[in-house]
Design a protein around this motif. Structure first.
Motif, mmCIF file in Angstrom:
data_model
loop_
_atom_site.group_PDB
_atom_site.id
_atom_site.type_symbol
_atom_site.label_atom_id
_atom_site.label_comp_id
_atom_site.label_asym_id
_atom_site.label_seq_id
_atom_site.Cartn_x
_atom_site.Cartn_y
_atom_site.Cartn_z
ATOM 1 N N HIS A 106 0.825 -1.246 -0.055
ATOM 2 C CA HIS A 106 -0.090 0.066 -0.191
ATOM 3 C C HIS A 106 0.787 1.062 -0.034
ATOM 4 N N LYS A 107 0.412 2.513 -0.275
ATOM 5 C CA LYS A 107 0.940 3.612 -0.223
ATOM 6 C C LYS A 107 1.274 4.277 1.129
ATOM 7 N N ASP A 108 0.378 3.649 2.001
ATOM 8 C CA ASP A 108 0.625 4.160 3.536
ATOM 9 C C ASP A 108 0.064 3.038 4.356
ATOM 10 N N PHE A 109 0.122 3.377 5.676
ATOM 11 C CA PHE A 109 -0.324 2.267 6.637
ATOM 12 C C PHE A 109 -1.845 2.498 7.260
ATOM 13 N N PHE A 110 -2.333 3.586 6.550
ATOM 14 C CA PHE A 110 -3.816 3.990 7.176
ATOM 15 C C PHE A 110 -4.704 3.024 6.732
ATOM 16 N N ARG A 111 -4.891 2.027 7.545
ATOM 17 C CA ARG A 111 -5.881 1.159 7.394
ATOM 18 C C ARG A 111 -6.704 0.780 8.555
ATOM 19 N N PHE B 222 5.557 5.030 13.550
ATOM 20 C CA PHE B 222 6.462 5.272 14.767
ATOM 21 C C PHE B 222 7.678 4.401 14.491
ATOM 22 N N LEU B 223 7.640 3.397 14.123
ATOM 23 C CA LEU B 223 8.695 2.350 13.926
ATOM 24 C C LEU B 223 9.377 2.572 12.601
ATOM 25 N N ALA B 224 8.621 3.048 11.636
ATOM 26 C CA ALA B 224 9.307 3.577 10.310
ATOM 27 C C ALA B 224 10.130 4.689 10.546
ATOM 28 N N ALA B 225 9.680 5.608 11.237
ATOM 29 C CA ALA B 225 10.263 6.770 11.515
ATOM 30 C C ALA B 225 11.669 6.782 12.325
ATOM 31 N N GLN B 226 11.436 5.819 13.158
ATOM 32 C CA GLN B 226 12.873 5.352 14.151
ATOM 33 C C GLN B 226 13.762 4.712 13.106
ATOM 34 N N ALA B 227 13.200 3.857 12.410
ATOM 35 C CA ALA B 227 14.131 3.287 11.381
ATOM 36 C C ALA B 227 14.746 3.825 10.258
ATOM 37 N N ALA B 228 14.023 4.949 9.921
ATOM 38 C CA ALA B 228 14.431 5.767 8.807
ATOM 39 C C ALA B 228 15.871 6.445 9.032
ATOM 40 N N ASN B 229 16.180 6.546 10.404
ATOM 41 C CA ASN B 229 17.314 7.241 10.889
ATOM 42 C C ASN B 229 18.496 6.392 10.633
ATOM 43 N N LEU B 230 18.223 5.139 10.227
ATOM 44 C CA LEU B 230 19.387 4.111 10.121
ATOM 45 C C LEU B 230 19.691 3.986 8.692
ATOM 46 N N PRO B 231 20.923 4.065 8.199
ATOM 47 C CA PRO B 231 21.366 4.229 6.801
ATOM 48 C C PRO B 231 21.152 3.073 6.226
ATOM 49 N N THR B 232 21.046 1.736 6.827
ATOM 50 C CA THR B 232 20.926 0.498 6.238
ATOM 51 C C THR B 232 19.594 0.231 6.055
ATOM 52 N N PHE B 233 18.608 0.884 6.418
ATOM 53 C CA PHE B 233 17.175 0.531 6.398
ATOM 54 C C PHE B 233 16.376 1.015 5.354
ATOM 55 N N HIS B 234 15.753 0.616 4.481
ATOM 56 C CA HIS B 234 14.947 0.784 3.397
ATOM 57 C C HIS B 234 13.301 0.346 3.070
ATOM 58 N N LEU B 235 12.670 1.122 3.319
ATOM 59 C CA LEU B 235 11.156 0.943 3.074
ATOM 60 C C LEU B 235 10.592 1.281 1.792
ATOM 61 N N LEU B 236 10.157 0.417 1.013
ATOM 62 C CA LEU B 236 9.548 0.582 -0.089
ATOM 63 C C LEU B 236 8.037 0.553 -0.200
ATOM 64 N N MET B 237 7.212 1.515 -0.389
ATOM 65 C CA MET B 237 5.872 1.523 -0.410
ATOM 66 C C MET B 237 5.437 1.152 -1.827
ATOM 67 N N GLU B 238 3.925 0.898 -1.950
ATOM 68 C CA GLU B 238 3.499 0.343 -3.131
ATOM 69 C C GLU B 238 4.273 -0.454 -3.999
ATOM 70 N N HIS B 239 5.151 -1.499 -3.278
ATOM 71 C CA HIS B 239 5.753 -2.690 -3.522
ATOM 72 C C HIS B 239 5.138 -3.898 -3.236
ATOM 73 N N GLU B 240 4.306 -4.579 -4.033
ATOM 74 C CA GLU B 240 3.494 -5.752 -3.768
ATOM 75 C C GLU B 240 4.119 -6.895 -4.345
ATOM 76 N N VAL B 241 4.550 -7.780 -3.293
ATOM 77 C CA VAL B 241 5.300 -8.968 -3.621
ATOM 78 C C VAL B 241 4.147 -10.071 -4.254
ATOM 79 N N THR B 242 4.620 -10.442 -5.354
ATOM 80 C CA THR B 242 3.689 -11.470 -6.285
ATOM 81 C C THR B 242 4.415 -12.940 -6.348
ATOM 82 N N THR C 296 5.048 -2.707 -8.951
ATOM 83 C CA THR C 296 5.347 -1.234 -8.422
ATOM 84 C C THR C 296 4.672 -0.438 -9.583
ATOM 85 N N PRO C 297 4.385 0.861 -9.078
ATOM 86 C CA PRO C 297 3.698 1.685 -9.862
ATOM 87 C C PRO C 297 4.603 1.847 -11.119
#
Length: 386
Positions: A20-25, A95-115, A132-133
């Motif tokens: 999804h493009k966000d976690f708002f569900r 909250f967890l995503a914001a904390q992890a975003a401070n770490l250089p080895t962490f990558h979060l890819l939104m709108e990436h659906e594993v098939t 992906t889009p």
């Protein structure tokens, strides 16, 4: 998210794919238990986490046949937070995503659906296919971890064996307004062949109404919305003045309850955890917390070996061995509760609290023991081994 955060803290490169493009569900059963809050304390994040809007509940109460019985007292738990935090799961994830975003080895890819899974010629999982889009992509990894829920794509693609347990209930989720003078700790309400759970969300109740399995479309809906509203008002009289807020079946969401678990949690290059491994009933609100315990155990076991670039099945088997017994015990508890509910549902007569519960409820030892099981769980995990 928790697993990715913990591994990135140790310097490992982690990529999380979210379709999804966000976690708002609306995840609905958003209870964060003391075991999880203790982990936030160990990470040094508890104060910042609890600064987010939330409610706290330190006592569980069952209203059976109109008689209120306290069943769990969390105020004596050997934890830093002696309560369950009620917080929308999207806030937790953000909250967890914001904390992890401070770490250089962490990558979060939104709108990436594993098939599907990417495999080598030896059928070892070496990555995933994703939409992906911008179009389909392949992402390679030394290890793929399936955290994709009870309808897991990764589990299905890996053909991992699932053991199903018959479940006699489904759950209808909906919201009703909450007034300031409404009961705070009334969790469960049982009478007249119905069972409902109220989760206090400050200005509204998140309501879970338990029905017999597969009866929503065959009995509940055909009986009409008026009958459904009347059953709520009869079961929980103080809601009678607001059940008319339910004006359409679209406001009521069906959760088809499952209880199952994989007999094998892994294959070369792939590990499944959380609901992808063991779908839990909503009973006790334990599912999210059990999944986080899986993630913490997995991070602790995986981190020392990930730097080698090859995670063996022996290592993955250690994670299953560590977490399988707590899963089985928790599911057994839920199955016992299901058996009680199956006897209650559909019997329209008023009921009395069972004698055993009436005898146990006044005992502080019983309330503390049940609080420990629900709030801390079986084999709680820690960020570092002690």
């Amino acid at each position: 998210m928790m697993l990715g955060f913990l591994l990135a803290r140790d310097g490992h490169h982690v990529t999380i794919l979210e379709k999804h493009k966000d976690f708002f569900r609306d995840f609905r059963g958003d209870t964060i238990h003391p075991s999880t809050l203790d982990l936030m304390y160990e990470l040094g994040l508890l104060d910042a986490f609890l600064a987010l809007p939330h409610q706290q509940i330190s006592e569980f109460v069952l209203a059976i046949g109109g008689q209120s019985l306290p069943i769990a007292d969390l105020t004596h738990l050997p934890t830093h937070a002696k309560f369950v935090a009620l917080m929308p799961q999207w806030d937790f994830l953000n909250f967890l995503a914001a904390q992890a975003a401070n770490l250089p080895t962490f990558h979060l890819l939104m709108e990436h659906e594993v098939t599907g899974l990417l495999e080598d010629h030896n059928h070892r999982v070496i990555g995933v296919h994703a939409n992906t889009p911008a179009g389909p992509v392949d992402i390679r990894a030394a290890l793929v971890v399936g955290c994709d829920g009870r309808h897991s794509t990764s589990r299905t693609a890996a053909n991992l064996p699932v053991r199903e347990t018959g479940v006699p209930i489904d759950v209808l989720w909906f919201r009703l307004p909450r007034n300031e003078n409404d009961p705070f700790n009334v969790i469960g309400n049982i009478n007249y062949g119905n069972f409902a759970v109220l989760i206090n969300r400050a200005d509204y109740f998140q309501c879970a109404f338990i029905i017999a399995k597969d009866t929503f479309s065959t009995k509940v809906q055909p009986a009409g919305l008026d009958a459904f509203r009347a059953s709520i008002a009869r079961l929980i009289p103080f809601l009678a003045d607001r059940v008319d807020e339910l004006t359409d079946w679209d406001q009521i969401k069906l959760l088809s309850v499952q209880v199952n678990r994989l007999t094998r949690w892994h294959r070369p290059g792939l590990l499944c955890i959380g609901d992808a491994t063991h779908a839990m009933s909503p009973v006790g609100g334990i599912g999210i917390n059990l999944a986080i315990q899986d993630a913490v155990a997995a991070a602790r076991i995986l981190s020392p070996v990930l730097s080698t670039g090859l995670v063996t099945e022996l290592t993955l088997g250690r994670i299953q061995h560590r977490r399988e017994l707590p899963t089985r015990i928790t599911q057994f508890f839920q199955i016992v509760v299901h058996r009680f509910l199956s006897r209650v549902l559909g019997n329209p007569a008023p009921i009395k609290p069972p004698l055993l519960l009436r005898l146990l409820s006044p005992l502080p030892a019983f309330r503390r023991l049940l609080a420990r099981f629900i709030g801390v769980g079986v084999r709680p995990e820690h960020i570092s081994e002690t």
